[in-house]
Design a protein around this motif. Structure first.
Motif, mmCIF file in Angstrom:
data_model
loop_
_atom_site.group_PDB
_atom_site.id
_atom_site.type_symbol
_atom_site.label_atom_id
_atom_site.label_comp_id
_atom_site.label_asym_id
_atom_site.label_seq_id
_atom_site.Cartn_x
_atom_site.Cartn_y
_atom_site.Cartn_z
ATOM 1 N N ASP A 20 0.862 -1.178 0.000
ATOM 2 C CA ASP A 20 0.000 0.000 0.000
ATOM 3 C C ASP A 20 0.897 1.225 0.000
ATOM 4 O O ASP A 20 1.884 1.284 0.734
ATOM 5 C CB ASP A 20 -0.886 -0.013 1.246
ATOM 6 C CG ASP A 20 -2.024 0.981 1.179
ATOM 7 O OD1 ASP A 20 -1.906 2.000 0.457
ATOM 8 O OD2 ASP A 20 -3.042 0.756 1.839
ATOM 9 N N ALA A 21 0.578 2.185 -0.826
ATOM 10 C CA ALA A 21 1.407 3.382 -0.929
ATOM 11 C C ALA A 21 1.320 4.248 0.326
ATOM 12 O O ALA A 21 2.286 4.898 0.702
ATOM 13 C CB ALA A 21 1.009 4.200 -2.151
ATOM 14 N N GLN A 22 0.160 4.251 0.971
ATOM 15 C CA GLN A 22 -0.042 5.123 2.126
ATOM 16 C C GLN A 22 -0.354 4.283 3.353
ATOM 17 O O GLN A 22 -1.451 3.752 3.491
ATOM 18 C CB GLN A 22 -1.173 6.099 1.859
ATOM 19 C CG GLN A 22 -0.840 7.045 0.720
ATOM 20 C CD GLN A 22 -1.983 7.981 0.392
ATOM 21 O OE1 GLN A 22 -3.148 7.638 0.547
ATOM 22 N NE2 GLN A 22 -1.642 9.159 -0.068
ATOM 23 N N MET A 23 0.637 4.198 4.228
ATOM 24 C CA MET A 23 0.472 3.486 5.494
ATOM 25 C C MET A 23 0.801 4.462 6.614
ATOM 26 O O MET A 23 1.525 5.436 6.394
ATOM 27 C CB MET A 23 1.383 2.257 5.529
ATOM 28 C CG MET A 23 1.058 1.249 4.437
ATOM 29 S SD MET A 23 2.101 -0.210 4.476
ATOM 30 C CE MET A 23 3.671 0.464 3.947
ATOM 31 N N PRO A 24 0.323 4.204 7.813
ATOM 32 C CA PRO A 24 0.439 5.194 8.887
ATOM 33 C C PRO A 24 1.864 5.509 9.368
ATOM 34 O O PRO A 24 2.232 6.661 9.441
ATOM 35 C CB PRO A 24 -0.389 4.618 10.029
ATOM 36 C CG PRO A 24 -0.799 3.263 9.624
ATOM 37 C CD PRO A 24 -0.480 3.066 8.185
ATOM 38 N N MET A 26 5.131 4.107 8.266
ATOM 39 C CA MET A 26 6.123 4.155 7.197
ATOM 40 C C MET A 26 5.363 4.002 5.885
ATOM 41 O O MET A 26 4.651 3.021 5.710
ATOM 42 C CB MET A 26 7.116 2.997 7.382
ATOM 43 C CG MET A 26 8.201 2.929 6.356
ATOM 44 S SD MET A 26 9.271 1.461 6.546
ATOM 45 C CE MET A 26 10.177 1.864 8.025
ATOM 46 N N ASP A 27 5.498 4.953 4.976
ATOM 47 C CA ASP A 27 4.741 4.835 3.726
ATOM 48 C C ASP A 27 5.354 3.759 2.827
ATOM 49 O O ASP A 27 6.406 3.195 3.130
ATOM 50 C CB ASP A 27 4.596 6.177 3.014
ATOM 51 C CG ASP A 27 5.882 6.713 2.404
ATOM 52 O OD1 ASP A 27 6.819 5.935 2.147
ATOM 53 O OD2 ASP A 27 5.945 7.928 2.165
ATOM 54 N N GLY A 28 4.694 3.463 1.742
ATOM 55 C CA GLY A 28 5.112 2.382 0.861
ATOM 56 C C GLY A 28 6.485 2.593 0.257
ATOM 57 O O GLY A 28 7.245 1.636 0.075
ATOM 58 N N ILE A 29 6.825 3.829 -0.050
ATOM 59 C CA ILE A 29 8.147 4.108 -0.617
ATOM 60 C C ILE A 29 9.230 3.837 0.417
ATOM 61 O O ILE A 29 10.237 3.184 0.123
ATOM 62 C CB ILE A 29 8.225 5.548 -1.166
ATOM 63 C CG1 ILE A 29 7.358 5.662 -2.431
ATOM 64 C CG2 ILE A 29 9.671 5.947 -1.453
ATOM 65 C CD1 ILE A 29 7.258 7.056 -3.005
ATOM 66 N N VAL A 51 3.153 -1.858 -5.954
ATOM 67 C CA VAL A 51 2.441 -0.813 -5.225
ATOM 68 C C VAL A 51 0.964 -0.868 -5.609
ATOM 69 O O VAL A 51 0.616 -1.052 -6.772
ATOM 70 C CB VAL A 51 3.040 0.591 -5.480
ATOM 71 C CG1 VAL A 51 2.907 1.008 -6.912
ATOM 72 C CG2 VAL A 51 2.416 1.624 -4.550
ATOM 73 N N VAL A 52 0.124 -0.759 -4.597
ATOM 74 C CA VAL A 52 -1.323 -0.701 -4.787
ATOM 75 C C VAL A 52 -1.754 0.658 -4.233
ATOM 76 O O VAL A 52 -1.543 0.937 -3.057
ATOM 77 C CB VAL A 52 -2.035 -1.849 -4.043
ATOM 78 C CG1 VAL A 52 -3.531 -1.777 -4.257
ATOM 79 C CG2 VAL A 52 -1.478 -3.193 -4.486
ATOM 80 N N THR A 53 -2.336 1.480 -5.108
ATOM 81 C CA THR A 53 -2.587 2.858 -4.693
ATOM 82 C C THR A 53 -3.770 3.478 -5.416
ATOM 83 O O THR A 53 -4.122 3.064 -6.512
ATOM 84 C CB THR A 53 -1.324 3.719 -4.949
ATOM 85 O OG1 THR A 53 -1.565 5.045 -4.500
ATOM 86 C CG2 THR A 53 -0.944 3.730 -6.413
ATOM 87 N N ALA A 54 -4.331 4.481 -4.775
ATOM 88 C CA ALA A 54 -5.368 5.292 -5.411
ATOM 89 C C ALA A 54 -4.738 6.516 -6.073
ATOM 90 O O ALA A 54 -5.429 7.295 -6.714
ATOM 91 C CB ALA A 54 -6.404 5.724 -4.373
ATOM 92 N N SER A 74 -3.538 0.327 -9.724
ATOM 93 C CA SER A 74 -4.377 1.373 -9.126
ATOM 94 C C SER A 74 -5.633 0.765 -8.521
ATOM 95 O O SER A 74 -6.086 -0.298 -8.932
ATOM 96 C CB SER A 74 -4.738 2.425 -10.181
ATOM 97 O OG SER A 74 -5.490 1.836 -11.221
ATOM 98 N N LYS A 75 -6.134 1.467 -7.505
ATOM 99 C CA LYS A 75 -7.397 1.075 -6.865
ATOM 100 C C LYS A 75 -8.528 1.791 -7.572
ATOM 101 O O LYS A 75 -8.354 2.942 -7.952
ATOM 102 C CB LYS A 75 -7.396 1.470 -5.385
ATOM 103 C CG LYS A 75 -6.365 0.782 -4.552
ATOM 104 C CD LYS A 75 -6.449 1.318 -3.134
ATOM 105 C CE LYS A 75 -5.332 0.813 -2.261
ATOM 106 N NZ LYS A 75 -5.395 1.394 -0.914
#
Length: 103
Positions: A20-24, A26-29, A51-54, A74-75
């Motif tokens: 997931d690109a956006q995690m609380p 540590m982000d995906g990157i 990467v799975v992301t919106a 993409s989501k």
């Protein structure tokens, strides 16, 4: 952080990481960079990171791939895209040559 900790504690357990690109915490990157460093330091085979992301704005795909992720979905996830990625994994299209661990 949890994604990295789970992977690094038992890397042979995984065939692919859907990140997931956006995690609380540590982000995906950041998590991807930690995983790539771990693989290089330990001299282990690379596990594909998808990467799975919106985030679907112009340049997002390139930003994620440039950060070391192997592919982008993409989501909401479309079956065709998931099948494409799984086929690429089965054909080892995401293999990376890693440096050997320094002693």
């Amino acid at each position: 952080m949890e994604a990295f900790n789970k992977y690094s504690s038992n890397p042979q357990k995984y065939d692919v990481i859907f990140m997931d690109a956006q995690m609380p915490v540590m982000d995906g990157i950041e998590a991807t960079q930690e995983i790539l460093e771990f693989e290089e330091e330990e001299g282990i085979n690379h596990i594909p990171i998808i990467v799975v992301t919106a985030n679907v704005l112009k340049g997002d795909r390139e930003r994620f791939l440039g950060a070391g992720m192997d592919d982008y979905i993409s989501k909401p996830i479309k079956k065709e895209e998931l099948l494409r990625v799984l086929e690429n994994i089965s054909k080892n299209k995401y293999s990376k040559i890693l440096k050997k661990k320094k002693i």
